[in-house]
Design a protein around this motif. Structure first.
Motif, mmCIF file in Angstrom:
data_model
loop_
_atom_site.group_PDB
_atom_site.id
_atom_site.type_symbol
_atom_site.label_atom_id
_atom_site.label_comp_id
_atom_site.label_asym_id
_atom_site.label_seq_id
_atom_site.Cartn_x
_atom_site.Cartn_y
_atom_site.Cartn_z
ATOM 1 N N SER A 131 0.833 -1.202 0.000
ATOM 2 C CA SER A 131 0.000 0.000 0.000
ATOM 3 C C SER A 131 0.863 1.246 0.000
ATOM 4 O O SER A 131 2.004 1.237 0.437
ATOM 5 C CB SER A 131 -0.930 -0.016 1.210
ATOM 6 N N ASP A 132 0.250 2.324 -0.486
ATOM 7 C CA ASP A 132 0.945 3.600 -0.526
ATOM 8 C C ASP A 132 0.905 4.221 0.865
ATOM 9 O O ASP A 132 -0.159 4.580 1.364
ATOM 10 C CB ASP A 132 0.276 4.535 -1.538
ATOM 11 N N ALA A 133 2.061 4.349 1.467
ATOM 12 C CA ALA A 133 2.149 4.958 2.792
ATOM 13 C C ALA A 133 3.552 5.523 2.976
ATOM 14 O O ALA A 133 4.520 4.984 2.440
ATOM 15 C CB ALA A 133 1.856 3.931 3.876
ATOM 16 N N PRO A 134 3.676 6.613 3.732
ATOM 17 C CA PRO A 134 5.016 7.111 4.051
ATOM 18 C C PRO A 134 5.698 6.191 5.051
ATOM 19 O O PRO A 134 5.039 5.525 5.852
ATOM 20 C CB PRO A 134 4.758 8.486 4.662
ATOM 21 N N PHE A 135 6.999 6.141 4.987
ATOM 22 C CA PHE A 135 7.796 5.401 5.964
ATOM 23 C C PHE A 135 8.861 6.366 6.463
ATOM 24 O O PHE A 135 9.795 6.697 5.748
ATOM 25 C CB PHE A 135 8.430 4.154 5.329
ATOM 26 N N ILE A 136 8.678 6.866 7.676
ATOM 27 C CA ILE A 136 9.526 7.922 8.219
ATOM 28 C C ILE A 136 10.689 7.318 8.997
ATOM 29 O O ILE A 136 10.493 6.485 9.880
ATOM 30 C CB ILE A 136 8.709 8.859 9.145
ATOM 31 N N VAL A 137 11.898 7.753 8.658
ATOM 32 C CA VAL A 137 13.119 7.379 9.371
ATOM 33 C C VAL A 137 13.762 8.682 9.835
ATOM 34 O O VAL A 137 13.968 9.591 9.031
ATOM 35 C CB VAL A 137 14.088 6.598 8.457
ATOM 36 N N ALA A 138 14.073 8.775 11.123
ATOM 37 C CA ALA A 138 14.619 10.022 11.668
ATOM 38 C C ALA A 138 15.878 9.741 12.479
ATOM 39 O O ALA A 138 15.936 8.789 13.250
ATOM 40 C CB ALA A 138 13.577 10.709 12.539
ATOM 41 N N HIS A 139 16.883 10.594 12.266
ATOM 42 C CA HIS A 139 18.178 10.442 12.943
ATOM 43 C C HIS A 139 18.466 11.707 13.741
ATOM 44 O O HIS A 139 18.403 12.813 13.219
ATOM 45 C CB HIS A 139 19.273 10.195 11.905
ATOM 46 N N LYS A 140 18.786 11.525 15.005
ATOM 47 C CA LYS A 140 19.093 12.643 15.903
ATOM 48 C C LYS A 140 20.531 12.528 16.352
ATOM 49 O O LYS A 140 20.984 11.449 16.748
ATOM 50 C CB LYS A 140 18.141 12.576 17.101
ATOM 51 N N LYS A 141 21.275 13.641 16.269
ATOM 52 C CA LYS A 141 22.663 13.622 16.745
ATOM 53 C C LYS A 141 22.953 14.900 17.507
ATOM 54 O O LYS A 141 22.315 15.937 17.288
ATOM 55 C CB LYS A 141 23.638 13.418 15.592
ATOM 56 N N ALA A 142 23.918 14.828 18.412
ATOM 57 C CA ALA A 142 24.290 15.977 19.232
ATOM 58 C C ALA A 142 25.804 16.012 19.379
ATOM 59 O O ALA A 142 26.450 14.972 19.481
ATOM 60 C CB ALA A 142 23.632 15.889 20.603
ATOM 61 N N THR A 143 26.352 17.218 19.361
ATOM 62 C CA THR A 143 27.779 17.407 19.586
ATOM 63 C C THR A 143 27.974 18.374 20.737
ATOM 64 O O THR A 143 27.204 19.326 20.902
ATOM 65 C CB THR A 143 28.485 17.948 18.329
ATOM 66 N N LEU A 144 28.989 18.113 21.535
ATOM 67 C CA LEU A 144 29.304 18.955 22.687
ATOM 68 C C LEU A 144 30.498 19.830 22.356
ATOM 69 O O LEU A 144 31.459 19.391 21.718
ATOM 70 C CB LEU A 144 29.634 18.090 23.901
ATOM 71 N N ASP A 145 30.460 21.081 22.831
ATOM 72 C CA ASP A 145 31.558 22.015 22.617
ATOM 73 C C ASP A 145 31.738 22.825 23.896
ATOM 74 O O ASP A 145 30.836 23.558 24.305
ATOM 75 C CB ASP A 145 31.250 22.930 21.427
ATOM 76 N N ARG A 146 32.897 22.662 24.525
ATOM 77 C CA ARG A 146 33.166 23.342 25.793
ATOM 78 C C ARG A 146 33.405 24.823 25.546
ATOM 79 O O ARG A 146 34.190 25.202 24.681
ATOM 80 C CB ARG A 146 34.385 22.703 26.454
ATOM 81 N N LEU A 147 32.724 25.667 26.300
ATOM 82 C CA LEU A 147 32.908 27.112 26.220
ATOM 83 C C LEU A 147 33.816 27.550 27.366
ATOM 84 O O LEU A 147 33.862 26.909 28.421
ATOM 85 C CB LEU A 147 31.551 27.830 26.297
ATOM 86 N N LYS A 148 34.517 28.657 27.182
ATOM 87 C CA LYS A 148 35.462 29.119 28.205
ATOM 88 C C LYS A 148 34.764 29.629 29.457
ATOM 89 O O LYS A 148 35.364 29.732 30.500
ATOM 90 C CB LYS A 148 36.364 30.207 27.621
ATOM 91 N N SER A 149 33.495 29.947 29.357
ATOM 92 C CA SER A 149 32.765 30.519 30.493
ATOM 93 C C SER A 149 32.320 29.469 31.504
ATOM 94 O O SER A 149 31.523 29.770 32.388
ATOM 95 C CB SER A 149 31.553 31.289 29.972
ATOM 96 N N GLY A 150 32.809 28.245 31.402
ATOM 97 C CA GLY A 150 32.411 27.195 32.340
ATOM 98 C C GLY A 150 31.078 26.560 31.983
ATOM 99 O O GLY A 150 30.389 26.032 32.844
ATOM 100 N N SER A 151 30.726 26.630 30.715
ATOM 101 C CA SER A 151 29.493 25.999 30.262
ATOM 102 C C SER A 151 29.802 25.167 29.026
ATOM 103 O O SER A 151 30.886 25.258 28.453
ATOM 104 C CB SER A 151 28.423 27.047 29.958
ATOM 105 N N GLU A 152 28.840 24.360 28.631
ATOM 106 C CA GLU A 152 29.014 23.498 27.465
ATOM 107 C C GLU A 152 27.861 23.726 26.500
ATOM 108 O O GLU A 152 26.702 23.807 26.899
ATOM 109 C CB GLU A 152 29.072 22.032 27.894
ATOM 110 N N LYS A 153 28.220 23.871 25.222
ATOM 111 C CA LYS A 153 27.226 24.080 24.181
ATOM 112 C C LYS A 153 26.876 22.725 23.581
ATOM 113 O O LYS A 153 27.753 21.937 23.250
ATOM 114 C CB LYS A 153 27.798 25.024 23.117
ATOM 115 N N VAL A 154 25.583 22.454 23.421
ATOM 116 C CA VAL A 154 25.097 21.214 22.832
ATOM 117 C C VAL A 154 24.393 21.575 21.527
ATOM 118 O O VAL A 154 23.368 22.245 21.540
ATOM 119 C CB VAL A 154 24.122 20.468 23.767
ATOM 120 N N SER A 155 24.970 21.148 20.402
ATOM 121 C CA SER A 155 24.354 21.386 19.089
ATOM 122 C C SER A 155 23.605 20.122 18.685
ATOM 123 O O SER A 155 24.203 19.053 18.558
ATOM 124 C CB SER A 155 25.420 21.711 18.051
ATOM 125 N N VAL A 156 22.299 20.261 18.492
ATOM 126 C CA VAL A 156 21.447 19.116 18.173
ATOM 127 C C VAL A 156 20.939 19.279 16.743
ATOM 128 O O VAL A 156 20.496 20.359 16.357
ATOM 129 C CB VAL A 156 20.244 19.028 19.138
#
Length: 196
Positions: free
Chosen positions: A26-51
């Protein structure tokens, strides 16, 4: 003569097989989804998370009213720097790709376990909204104490990345060296020249 129970059972099996073939084809969508995240340490004592989240339609029909919701990021740990954790699109065509990204910041040292994002979409042949989920993330070790990288670690990374290339080039160079270099003269042939 065939038993009526067996013939009824055979008819039910054939009916189930035919309906499963129709469902697969039958005609139907088939959804595949990929999620990724990268961490980047900031000098201010925090961490940036890019999703970033990529949504693919590998089915044979268009998905309509596609919505992405990724609200598993605890507000006690994360604050949004840019983008939104939710977004909607009008449609996702067959073979199409939709991408979304956002950036978070955390000042809390923790190991965070993210939940999959939820994608809802509408199929014209069904009344209810359909759901799909993204892949899960590995645990995020936020503001972890990372050891200093030494020169030996750098060499190990280079060998891990280019080690096979270096070995192939070394073998080829050694092969050509053996082809070009004349064979060494044996001691017996040197002795016979001295006797003359």
């Amino acid at each position: 003569m065939m038993n009526p129970l067996i013939s009824l059972l055979a008819a039910v099996v054939l009916l189930l097989a035919a309906s499963s073939v129709n469902a697969i084809g039958s005609d139907a969508p088939f959804i595949v989804a990929h999620k990724k995240a990268t961490l980047d340490r900031l000098k201010s004592g925090s961490e940036k998370v890019s999703v970033s989240i990529d949504i693919y339609n590998h089915g044979s029909a268009t998905a309509y009213d596609v919505s992405l919701t990724d609200d598993g990021w605890s507000p006690e740990i994360f604050s949004i720097i840019s983008g939104n954790t939710s977004i909607s699109w009008e449609r996702l065509d067959v073979g199409g790709l939709l991408s979304h990204s956002f950036v978070l910041e955390s000042k809390v040292k923790t190991v965070f376990y993210s939940t999959p994002a939820v994608i809802t979409y509408r199929v014209p042949t069904k009344a209810a909204l359909q759901e799909a989920y993204t892949t899960s993330l590995l645990p995020l070790d936020i503001l972890s104490d990372k050891p200093q990288e030494t020169k030996l670690d750098f060499v190990q990374k280079l060998l891990g990345k280019y080690g096979s290339l270096i070995s192939v080039i070394s073998i080829v160079v050694l092969f050509f060296y053996l082809l070009v270099t004349p064979p060494p003269k044996s001691a017996a042939s040197k002795g016979s020249k001295k006797r003359r």
